[in-house]
Scaffold this motif. Structure first.
Motif, short mmCIF file in Angstrom:
data_model
loop_
_atom_site.label_atom_id
_atom_site.label_comp_id
_atom_site.label_asym_id
_atom_site.label_seq_id
_atom_site.Cartn_x
_atom_site.Cartn_y
_atom_site.Cartn_z
N HIS A 104 0.83 -1.21 0.00
CA HIS A 104 0.00 0.00 0.00
C HIS A 104 0.87 1.27 0.00
O HIS A 104 0.70 2.15 -0.84
CB HIS A 104 -0.91 -0.04 1.24
CG HIS A 104 -1.76 1.18 1.42
ND1 HIS A 104 -3.13 1.16 1.29
CD2 HIS A 104 -1.44 2.46 1.76
CE1 HIS A 104 -3.60 2.37 1.50
NE2 HIS A 104 -2.60 3.18 1.80
N HIS B 184 1.95 4.56 -2.93
CA HIS B 184 2.01 6.02 -2.70
C HIS B 184 3.38 6.54 -3.10
O HIS B 184 3.51 7.56 -3.79
CB HIS B 184 1.82 6.35 -1.22
CG HIS B 184 0.43 6.19 -0.69
ND1 HIS B 184 -0.67 6.76 -1.29
CD2 HIS B 184 -0.05 5.55 0.41
CE1 HIS B 184 -1.75 6.47 -0.59
NE2 HIS B 184 -1.41 5.73 0.45
N ASP C 283 -5.97 8.40 4.03
CA ASP C 283 -6.11 8.66 2.60
C ASP C 283 -7.44 9.34 2.25
O ASP C 283 -7.48 10.26 1.45
CB ASP C 283 -5.99 7.35 1.81
CG ASP C 283 -4.58 6.80 1.90
OD1 ASP C 283 -3.66 7.57 2.22
OD2 ASP C 283 -4.39 5.60 1.64
ZN LIG Z 1 -2.50 5.19 2.17
#
Ligand SMILES: [Zn+2]
Length: 304
Positions: free
Chosen positions: A68, A72, A167
């Motif tokens: 994850h 980013h 997020d």
């Molecule tokens: Zn995130």
């Protein structure tokens, strides 16, 4: 905010670190998977098998969080935004950026890719599980794969909560930022929403504890408290960055300059200048030329 952490390895040029809090969490997760989740969803296996499943499940979660954060970091790098590294701490991970995104569009894309990749990874585990069932792989493998499917969807969903700096909160902020072209305002609104959310989590956590679900309640309570601090801190950091960025010293200097002449006696200086103006510094000037300055310390005069 998260201390220095222990560097584990380098992945695609990013340093992956764990905060000490993650080690405590890893032990706790392994324990609750081996004693709670797996025996509950699939009873009848041996303790040894449950422990192995617990360790593999925790490792899978660890990889899922790195996956994850890596997404980013990769998008950030694509837009030339420097990333210090990826740090895993108690409630997940963080791709540590050295500065804010230059515009809302980059912020939006860079943020969205996180939950999206968690969802994709979740469905990847789902398909692997599909094959595992089809080809009758051992049962513990099937159960761990189901767990990784669920946990990745949960990671995506939890991160999409509109609670800045999660997020979801960042997406909200980028939308507000695009709408009003004001990053500070957008951050203030989304941190307030984030702090509202954290109060809801704290409330439900306490209610759960009072209703007897101590562990479940404790989780929500801790996540709420953590989010509360994080949303406040992120806003403060932004304020500091903006306050200091590109500001000329002119904005901070005092404009009332009181000078003394080199022949002023110290007695006069004290009586007529220090007691009257309470300045910390008096330039010593003669014929429009600065010869030096008198500096006041709390304990007396001085020179540096
Ligand atoms: Zn995130």
């Amino acid at each position: 905010m998260f201390g220095k952490g222990i560097t584990l390895f380098k992945l695609l040029g990013f340093e992956v670190r764990v905060d000490a809090s993650w080690i405590i969490l890893a032990v706790f997760i392994t324990w609750s998977l081996a004693f709670g989740y797996f025996p509950h969803t699939r009873p009848g296996l041996s303790n040894y098998v449950y422990w192995t499943m617990g360790i593999v499940g925790t490792l899978g979660l660890f990889i899922s969080i790195i996956f994850h954060e890596l997404s980013h970091a990769l998008v950030a790098r694509d837009y030339q935004l420097p990333i210090k590294g990826i740090t895993l701490f108690i409630f997940g991970g963080v791709a540590e950026m050295e500065k804010e995104s230059p515009n809302p569009k980059i912020e939006f894309l860079m943020t969205l890719v996180g939950p999206l990749s968690s969802a994709v990874l979740g469905f990847f585990f789902y398909f692997v599980r599909f094959f595992a069932v089809e080809y009758q792989w051992p049962l513990p493998i099937q159960v761990v794969l189901s767990y990784l499917f669920v946990i990745n969807l949960l990671l995506a969903a939890f991160n999409l909560l509109p609670a800045f700096p999660l997020d979801g909160g960042r997406l909200l902020r980028s939308a507000l930022w695009a709408y009003k072209k004001n990053l500070r305002w957008a951050t203030r609104i989304s941190s307030s929403v984030g702090s509202g959310f954290s109060w809801i989590l704290i409330f439900f956590g306490l209610a759960w504890i009072l209703l007897g679900n101590f562990l479940g309640g404790l989780w929500w309570l801790l996540i709420g408290i953590f989010l509360k601090g994080a949303s406040h801190l992120s806003y403060q950091q932004l304020l500091m960055q903006q306050l200091l960025k590109g500001e000329p010293v002119q904005r901070l200097m005092s404009t009332e300059v009181i000078t003394v002449s080199p022949t002023t006696t110290i007695e006069n200086l004290v009586q007529d200048y220090i007691y009257q103006y309470h300045h910390k510094l008096f330039p010593v000037v003669e014929d429009s030329k600065t010869l030096g300055y008198i500096l006041l310390f709390k304990t007396g005069f001085g020179r540096i």
